[in-house]
Write a protein that holds these residues in place. Structure first.
Motif, PDB file in Angstrom:
ATOM      1  N   HIS A  17       7.068  30.924   5.267  1.00 12.61           N
ATOM      2  CA  HIS A  17       8.318  31.202   5.992  1.00 12.61           C
ATOM      3  C   HIS A  17       9.194  29.975   6.089  1.00 12.61           C
ATOM      4  CE1 HIS A  17       5.179  30.045   8.873  1.00 12.61           C
ATOM      5  NE2 HIS A  17       6.133  29.409   9.487  1.00 12.61           N
ATOM      6  N   ARG A  18       8.600  28.804   5.774  1.00 11.34           N
ATOM      7  CA  ARG A  18       9.416  27.577   5.831  1.00 11.34           C
ATOM      8  C   ARG A  18      10.088  27.307   4.492  1.00 11.34           C
ATOM      9  NH1 ARG A  18       5.089  23.685   8.703  1.00 11.34           N
ATOM     10  NH2 ARG A  18       4.640  25.023  10.458  1.00 11.34           N
ATOM     11  N   VAL A  19       9.936  28.250   3.568  1.00 16.49           N
ATOM     12  CA  VAL A  19      10.579  28.084   2.268  1.00 16.49           C
ATOM     13  C   VAL A  19      11.728  29.080   2.119  1.00 16.49           C
ATOM     14  CG1 VAL A  19      10.216  28.050  -0.207  1.00 16.49           C
ATOM     15  CG2 VAL A  19       8.350  27.407   1.329  1.00 16.49           C
ATOM     16  N   VAL A  20      12.919  28.545   1.902  1.00 14.99           N
ATOM     17  CA  VAL A  20      14.096  29.392   1.766  1.00 14.99           C
ATOM     18  C   VAL A  20      14.824  29.072   0.463  1.00 14.99           C
ATOM     19  CG1 VAL A  20      14.379  29.562   4.241  1.00 14.99           C
ATOM     20  CG2 VAL A  20      15.496  27.724   2.970  1.00 14.99           C
ATOM     21  N   GLY A  21      15.861  29.808   0.190  1.00 17.95           N
ATOM     22  CA  GLY A  21      16.619  29.573  -1.024  1.00 17.95           C
ATOM     23  C   GLY A  21      17.482  28.328  -0.890  1.00 17.95           C
ATOM     24  N   ALA A  22      18.213  27.993  -1.951  1.00 19.89           N
ATOM     25  CA  ALA A  22      19.084  26.819  -1.928  1.00 19.89           C
ATOM     26  C   ALA A  22      20.108  26.948  -0.819  1.00 19.89           C
ATOM     27  CB  ALA A  22      19.771  26.688  -3.278  1.00 19.89           C
ATOM     28  N   GLN A  25      10.190  36.212   8.576  1.00 20.28           N
ATOM     29  CA  GLN A  25      10.472  34.816   8.307  1.00 20.28           C
ATOM     30  C   GLN A  25      11.389  34.222   9.363  1.00 20.28           C
ATOM     31  OE1 GLN A  25      12.345  34.039   4.490  1.00 20.28           O
ATOM     32  NE2 GLN A  25      11.602  31.952   4.569  1.00 20.28           N
ATOM     33  N   ALA A  26      12.513  34.878   9.579  1.00 19.34           N
ATOM     34  CA  ALA A  26      13.480  34.388  10.556  1.00 19.34           C
ATOM     35  C   ALA A  26      12.804  34.227  11.905  1.00 19.34           C
ATOM     36  CB  ALA A  26      14.642  35.361  10.657  1.00 19.34           C
ATOM     37  N   ARG A  27      12.028  35.246  12.259  1.00 21.88           N
ATOM     38  CA  ARG A  27      11.355  35.250  13.547  1.00 21.88           C
ATOM     39  C   ARG A  27      10.465  34.020  13.700  1.00 21.88           C
ATOM     40  NH1 ARG A  27       7.204  37.299  16.958  1.00 21.88           N
ATOM     41  NH2 ARG A  27       5.909  36.206  15.482  1.00 21.88           N
TER      42      ARG A  27
END
Length: 93
Positions: free
Chosen positions: A45-50, A66-68
């Motif tokens: 969940h600590r991995v997001v897009g650019a 993820q947001a949660r």
DNA sequence: GAACTGACTGTAA
DNA sequence: ATTACAGCCAGTT
């Protein structure tokens, strides 16, 4: 490694891939995470897009989850994006 | 082996 | 700010 992302911060797929010595394999990074069982307890969940934007559509449970979780760690999530300040390029690891 | 597909990214309209 | 599109690379079909 994803597990190296400090709590309260996030990183991008591209950054992760690069840190793994695989430039241009951002997609592979995501794939790896998807396949990785949660038993591995990876902070996916600590991995997001650019740019810190969440890759899942906001209607999916994944996105909500993820947001949660991020918010639970003190990361500011707004409109499917995380505060740019929270993003770490993972270069320091 | 060509054609798709996707937890990506950067540029352009 | 949103949408489209073209690179990107590895795994599937």
């Amino acid at each position: 490694m994803v597990g190296a992302i400090p709590r309260g911060s996030v990183s991008t797929y591209g950054a992760v891939a690069r840190a793994a010595g695989l430039p241009g394999r951002a997609r592979m990074a995501g794939r790896a995470l998807r396949e990785s069982p949660k038993e591995m307890k990876l902070p996916w969940h600590r991995v997001v897009g650019a740019g810190g934007k969440i890759v899942f559509p906001r209607t999916t449970v994944n996105h909500r989850e993820q947001a949660r979780r991020l918010r639970a760690e003190g990361v500011v999530v707004k409109a499917g994006r995380v505060s740019r300040e929270a993003i770490v390029d993972l270069e320091q690891f």
